[in-house]
Motif scaffolding. Structure first.
Motif, mmCIF file in Angstrom:
data_model
loop_
_atom_site.group_PDB
_atom_site.id
_atom_site.type_symbol
_atom_site.label_atom_id
_atom_site.label_comp_id
_atom_site.label_asym_id
_atom_site.label_seq_id
_atom_site.Cartn_x
_atom_site.Cartn_y
_atom_site.Cartn_z
ATOM 1 N N ARG A 1 4.012 80.161 62.476
ATOM 2 C CA ARG A 1 4.526 80.337 63.827
ATOM 3 C C ARG A 1 3.419 80.093 64.849
ATOM 4 N NH1 ARG A 1 6.825 79.742 67.525
ATOM 5 N NH2 ARG A 1 8.357 81.010 68.655
ATOM 6 N N TYR A 2 2.239 80.544 64.531
ATOM 7 C CA TYR A 2 1.054 80.352 65.377
ATOM 8 C C TYR A 2 -0.097 79.885 64.496
ATOM 9 C CZ TYR A 2 3.733 83.325 68.530
ATOM 10 O OH TYR A 2 4.728 83.857 69.320
ATOM 11 N N PHE B 1 12.929 64.974 62.934
ATOM 12 C CA PHE B 1 12.062 64.540 64.019
ATOM 13 C C PHE B 1 10.945 65.560 64.228
ATOM 14 C CE2 PHE B 1 14.674 61.242 66.165
ATOM 15 C CZ PHE B 1 15.896 61.453 65.556
ATOM 16 N N TYR C 1 8.366 66.676 67.427
ATOM 17 C CA TYR C 1 8.078 66.555 68.849
ATOM 18 C C TYR C 1 6.862 67.427 69.182
ATOM 19 C CZ TYR C 1 12.530 64.265 69.942
ATOM 20 O OH TYR C 1 13.568 63.367 70.029
ATOM 21 N N GLN D 1 5.177 69.539 72.413
ATOM 22 C CA GLN D 1 5.471 70.046 73.742
ATOM 23 C C GLN D 1 4.228 70.699 74.334
ATOM 24 O OE1 GLN D 1 8.620 72.955 74.118
ATOM 25 N NE2 GLN D 1 8.798 72.584 76.312
ATOM 26 N N GLN E 1 5.650 71.166 80.035
ATOM 27 C CA GLN E 1 6.241 69.833 79.888
ATOM 28 C C GLN E 1 7.438 69.876 78.955
ATOM 29 O OE1 GLN E 1 5.052 67.099 81.629
ATOM 30 N NE2 GLN E 1 3.796 68.673 82.614
ATOM 31 N N GLY E 2 8.184 68.799 78.940
ATOM 32 C CA GLY E 2 9.262 68.672 77.975
ATOM 33 C C GLY E 2 8.726 68.178 76.647
ATOM 34 N N PRO E 3 9.514 68.335 75.592
ATOM 35 C CA PRO E 3 9.086 67.820 74.282
ATOM 36 C C PRO E 3 8.918 66.306 74.315
ATOM 37 C CG PRO E 3 10.926 69.358 74.045
ATOM 38 C CD PRO E 3 10.800 69.065 75.510
ATOM 39 N N PHE F 1 8.418 62.864 71.821
ATOM 40 C CA PHE F 1 8.651 62.348 70.482
ATOM 41 C C PHE F 1 7.346 61.985 69.784
ATOM 42 C CE2 PHE F 1 10.739 60.031 67.143
ATOM 43 C CZ PHE F 1 9.962 58.906 66.934
ATOM 44 N N TYR G 1 9.869 60.074 63.341
ATOM 45 C CA TYR G 1 11.234 60.253 62.865
ATOM 46 C C TYR G 1 11.350 59.828 61.403
ATOM 47 C CZ TYR G 1 16.003 58.506 61.995
ATOM 48 O OH TYR G 1 17.226 58.219 61.452
ATOM 49 N N LEU H 1 7.321 70.960 67.619
ATOM 50 C CA LEU H 1 8.715 71.259 67.317
ATOM 51 C C LEU H 1 9.238 70.290 66.271
ATOM 52 C CD1 LEU H 1 9.930 71.672 70.994
ATOM 53 C CD2 LEU H 1 9.903 73.503 69.307
ATOM 54 N N LEU I 1 20.437 67.304 68.028
ATOM 55 C CA LEU I 1 19.362 67.810 67.197
ATOM 56 C C LEU I 1 19.361 69.331 67.181
ATOM 57 C CD1 LEU I 1 16.361 65.527 68.242
ATOM 58 C CD2 LEU I 1 17.999 65.217 66.384
ATOM 59 N N PHE J 1 16.790 72.333 66.648
ATOM 60 C CA PHE J 1 15.352 72.539 66.692
ATOM 61 C C PHE J 1 14.941 73.834 65.998
ATOM 62 C CE2 PHE J 1 13.409 69.368 69.448
ATOM 63 C CZ PHE J 1 14.509 68.803 70.060
ATOM 64 N N GLY J 2 13.747 73.809 65.418
ATOM 65 C CA GLY J 2 13.105 75.030 64.970
ATOM 66 C C GLY J 2 12.428 75.711 66.144
ATOM 67 N N SER J 3 11.832 76.867 65.872
ATOM 68 C CA SER J 3 11.171 77.635 66.931
ATOM 69 C C SER J 3 9.794 77.091 67.268
ATOM 70 C CB SER J 3 11.051 79.105 66.524
ATOM 71 O OG SER J 3 12.329 79.677 66.376
#
Lengths: 114, 113
Positions: free
Chosen positions: B9-10, B33, B35, B37, B41-43, B45, B48, B91, B102, B104-106
């Motif tokens: 997680r960290y 995928f 990503y 982040q 900001q946004g995720p 890419f 893939y 991510l 999609l 997403f995981g945490s």
């Protein structure tokens, strides 16, 4: 080159009122658009999507509008609830298949005040 | 039903250290995928996979980044010789065949000191 842009980093609305989040894109190849919602320490979760063949898609309190000529989409939340407080990401892809990569905007922090 | 699971997680790494981030997608999801982040900001890419095949790695920022999915399920993102600019949330997301969205995981929050 920011192909998807959310110009408002934050938005604050009163509970029960309408929230309108905006998104602009530049890439003419984009034909599928999505909104994701993200709570702190969690991954983004899918909210609603729209194909470029439509100009509106509605799901309960959430409606997405697409203006292809202006390359603009918006998410309307009516009525807004405190639990809607989160970061909202606009995303776009060229195609809606499972292999289509998403291009995200920077996000808008929505705060709904009780 | 389990969602997309990411570990750790960290992660705190010293500059120059190698790290490996794991993603366990939803069972049956063929597309996976990665990503990145950055804060505020946004995720963005990275890469893939469709099953075990890496079909697009155009988003990997440098040759220090490497991803694999050898059996078409679990995926690992490896970053060699980490730099401070690699600090971000990584991510992972998966989608089923024909899926339009999609899951997403945490994420894994990587801090490089």
């Amino acid at each position: 080159d920011q192909q998807v842009k959310q110009n408002s980093p934050s938005l604050s609305v009163q509970e029960g009122r309408i929230s309108i989040l905006n998104c602009d894109y530049t890439n003419s190849m984009f034909d599928y658009f999505l909104w994701y919602k993200k709570y702190p320490a969690e991954g983004p979760t899918f909210l609603i999507s729209i194909s470029s063949i439509k100009d509106k898609n509605e799901d309960g309190r959430f409606t997405v509008f697409l203006n292809k000529s202006a390359k603009h989409l918006s998410l309307h939340i009516v009525p807004s609830q405190p639990g809607d407080s989160a970061v909202y990401f606009c995303a776009a892809s060229a195609g809606s298949t499972s292999g289509s990569r998403l291009t995200f905007g920077e996000g808008t922090q929505l705060t709904v005040n009780p | 039903g389990a969602g997309v699971s990411q570990s750790p997680r960290y992660k705190v790494a010293k500059r120059g250290q190698d790290v490996a981030l794991r993603c366990d997608p939803i069972s049956g999801h063929v597309s996976l995928f990665w990503y990145q982040q950055a804060l505020g900001q946004g995720p963005e890419f990275l890469t893939y996979f469709q099953n075990e095949a890496q079909l697009d790695k155009s988003g990997l920022p440098s040759d220090r980044f490497f991803a694999e999915r050898p059996e078409g399920s679990v995926s690992t993102l490896k970053i060699q010789r980490t730099q401070q600019e690699d600090s971000a949330v990584y991510l992972c997301a998966s989608s089923p065949p024909g899926g339009e969205k999609l899951f997403f995981g945490s994420g894994t929050q990587l801090s490089v000191l």
